[in-house]
Design a protein around this motif. Structure first.
Motif, PDB file in Angstrom:
ATOM      1  N   ALA A  96      66.168  41.297  16.298  1.00  0.00           N
ATOM      2  CA  ALA A  96      67.045  41.626  15.172  1.00  0.00           C
ATOM      3  C   ALA A  96      66.236  42.132  13.986  1.00  0.00           C
ATOM      4  CB  ALA A  96      67.863  40.399  14.778  1.00  0.00           C
ATOM      5  N   ARG A  99      65.102  45.661  14.561  1.00  0.00           N
ATOM      6  CA  ARG A  99      66.182  46.650  14.540  1.00  0.00           C
ATOM      7  C   ARG A  99      66.834  46.800  13.168  1.00  0.00           C
ATOM      8  NH1 ARG A  99      69.354  45.096  20.209  1.00  0.00           N
ATOM      9  NH2 ARG A  99      67.634  45.618  21.612  1.00  0.00           N
ATOM     10  N   LYS A 100      66.483  45.924  12.237  1.00  0.00           N
ATOM     11  CA  LYS A 100      67.142  45.920  10.943  1.00  0.00           C
ATOM     12  C   LYS A 100      67.036  47.264  10.236  1.00  0.00           C
ATOM     13  CE  LYS A 100      67.482  43.226   6.689  1.00  0.00           C
ATOM     14  NZ  LYS A 100      66.938  42.063   5.925  1.00  0.00           N
ATOM     15  N   LEU A 102      66.961  50.102  11.445  1.00  0.00           N
ATOM     16  CA  LEU A 102      67.733  51.158  12.107  1.00  0.00           C
ATOM     17  C   LEU A 102      69.122  51.334  11.496  1.00  0.00           C
ATOM     18  CD1 LEU A 102      66.860  50.456  15.859  1.00  0.00           C
ATOM     19  CD2 LEU A 102      65.866  52.193  14.367  1.00  0.00           C
ATOM     20  N   SER A 103      69.590  50.360  10.718  1.00  0.00           N
ATOM     21  CA  SER A 103      70.919  50.473  10.111  1.00  0.00           C
ATOM     22  C   SER A 103      70.987  51.641   9.137  1.00  0.00           C
ATOM     23  CB  SER A 103      71.284  49.168   9.395  1.00  0.00           C
ATOM     24  OG  SER A 103      70.371  48.896   8.344  1.00  0.00           O
ATOM     25  N   LYS A 202      75.283  56.842  14.180  1.00  0.00           N
ATOM     26  CA  LYS A 202      74.499  55.683  13.763  1.00  0.00           C
ATOM     27  C   LYS A 202      74.450  54.654  14.890  1.00  0.00           C
ATOM     28  CE  LYS A 202      78.488  53.467  11.558  1.00  0.00           C
ATOM     29  NZ  LYS A 202      79.012  52.914  10.292  1.00  0.00           N
ATOM     30  N   TYR A 203      73.686  53.614  14.655  1.00  0.00           N
ATOM     31  CA  TYR A 203      73.540  52.565  15.667  1.00  0.00           C
ATOM     32  C   TYR A 203      74.713  51.586  15.582  1.00  0.00           C
ATOM     33  CZ  TYR A 203      68.799  54.086  16.647  1.00  0.00           C
ATOM     34  OH  TYR A 203      67.707  54.819  17.031  1.00  0.00           O
ATOM     35  N   THR A 205      76.691  48.261  15.385  1.00  0.00           N
ATOM     36  CA  THR A 205      76.358  47.015  14.700  1.00  0.00           C
ATOM     37  C   THR A 205      76.038  45.890  15.685  1.00  0.00           C
ATOM     38  OG1 THR A 205      78.725  46.486  14.558  1.00  0.00           O
ATOM     39  CG2 THR A 205      77.723  47.575  12.662  1.00  0.00           C
ATOM     40  N   TYR A 207      74.489  46.344  18.574  1.00  0.00           N
ATOM     41  CA  TYR A 207      73.114  46.611  18.997  1.00  0.00           C
ATOM     42  C   TYR A 207      72.122  46.143  17.939  1.00  0.00           C
ATOM     43  CZ  TYR A 207      68.870  49.214  20.077  1.00  0.00           C
ATOM     44  OH  TYR A 207      67.560  49.558  20.329  1.00  0.00           O
ATOM     45  N   LEU A 208      72.438  46.380  16.672  1.00  0.00           N
ATOM     46  CA  LEU A 208      71.544  45.977  15.588  1.00  0.00           C
ATOM     47  C   LEU A 208      71.376  44.462  15.527  1.00  0.00           C
ATOM     48  CD1 LEU A 208      72.752  48.372  12.746  1.00  0.00           C
ATOM     49  CD2 LEU A 208      70.657  48.564  14.101  1.00  0.00           C
ATOM     50  N   ARG A 209      72.390  43.739  16.004  1.00  0.00           N
ATOM     51  CA  ARG A 209      72.331  42.274  16.006  1.00  0.00           C
ATOM     52  C   ARG A 209      71.934  41.714  17.365  1.00  0.00           C
ATOM     53  NH1 ARG A 209      78.070  40.585  13.820  1.00  0.00           N
ATOM     54  NH2 ARG A 209      78.660  42.508  14.883  1.00  0.00           N
ATOM     55  N   SER A 210      71.454  42.606  18.262  1.00  0.00           N
ATOM     56  CA  SER A 210      71.017  42.208  19.612  1.00  0.00           C
ATOM     57  C   SER A 210      72.140  41.528  20.387  1.00  0.00           C
ATOM     58  CB  SER A 210      69.791  41.291  19.539  1.00  0.00           C
ATOM     59  OG  SER A 210      68.724  41.928  18.885  1.00  0.00           O
TER      60      SER A 210
END
Length: 239
Positions: A96, A99-100, A102-103, A202-203, A205, A207-210
């Motif tokens: 996480a 990936r942070k 990447l938001s 965009k990525y 959400t 995925y961004l939080r695994s």
């Protein structure tokens, strides 16, 4: 700390060297040969019943009298499970954190076309999907119409600009998106010059939080995009 306890603390899973399957907790204290070579009980039974009955490491004949097996205590079992949960939790937290950033990123999608300048008269998904319009370039997965309100004119005598819409067309194939851009960009439609380019996304959400995305039709990214196609929102705003 015992040698066995130290091994349980390692992050790598305990695998049987023969079948390469993860040993369950009871197999980890099963030693069928005095040489210490460990295998799972399934492989040991297979060697005993169907093969030569010899230890694959030292070639000693397996004997029921030399088997060492120490059942795992309830305390040890609970500790091992807690350690595994802790490793999984730390792994998710690390992912996480990685990936942070990447938001704030936007990635060029090579199967997504963005067209501006279209007349509101054709801002209908059925029309846009037809072979007369964007359907002629390939199979379309999704269309999103973005109605753009033109800015008010500061000169009263100037005729107000004609309204137009922007459209996001997601093609199934990247090649079809490239053909659409080549054909549409700079062309005329209803007296207006159309502009077509690759769209960005965009990525997700989740995925961004695994986490696993709950939307099977989600159009956002669920894997890392190409670095060359990735930009920050500030980068795009300055273009």
């Amino acid at each position: 700390m015992s040698k066995q306890t130290e091994y349980y603390s390692e992050e790598e899973e305990f695998q049987c060297p023969l079948c390469m399957e993860e040993m369950d907790l009871s197999d980890r204290n099963f030693r069928p040969c005095p040489c210490g070579y460990q295998i799972c009980r399934f492989c040991w039974h297979h060697i005993q019943e169907n093969l030569n009955g010899l230890c694959p490491a030292c070639r000693r004949v397996y004997s029921e009298q030399t088997i060492e097996f120490k059942p795992i205590s309830a305390e040890e079992l609970a500790r091992i499970k807690n350690e595994k949960k802790q490793r999984e939790r730390e792994k998710k937290e690390l992912e996480a954190m990685n990936r942070k950033h990447l938001s704030n990123m936007r990635v060029v999608q090579k199967n997504l076309v963005y067209v501006i300048g279209l007349s509101p008269k054709i801002a209908n998904e059925e029309i846009l999907r037809s072979h007369d319009y964007f359907g002629q370039y390939g199979k379309i997965a999704k269309i999103v119409v973005n109605r753009r309100n033109p800015p008010a004119s500061t000169v009263p005598s100037t005729p107000p600009p004609q309204p137009s819409v922007g459209v996001y067309i997601t093609y199934v194939r990247k090649e079809d998106a490239a053909r659409a851009i080549a054909a549409v960009d700079g062309s005329n439609s209803d007296g207006k010059v159309l502009r077509a380019s690759y769209g960005t996304t965009k990525y997700c959400t989740y995925y961004l939080r695994s986490m696993v995305c709950q939307n099977p039709n989600c159009m956002y990214l669920h894997e890392p995009g190409e670095e060359a196609d990735s930009y920050t929102k500030e980068d795009l705003a300055s273009v």
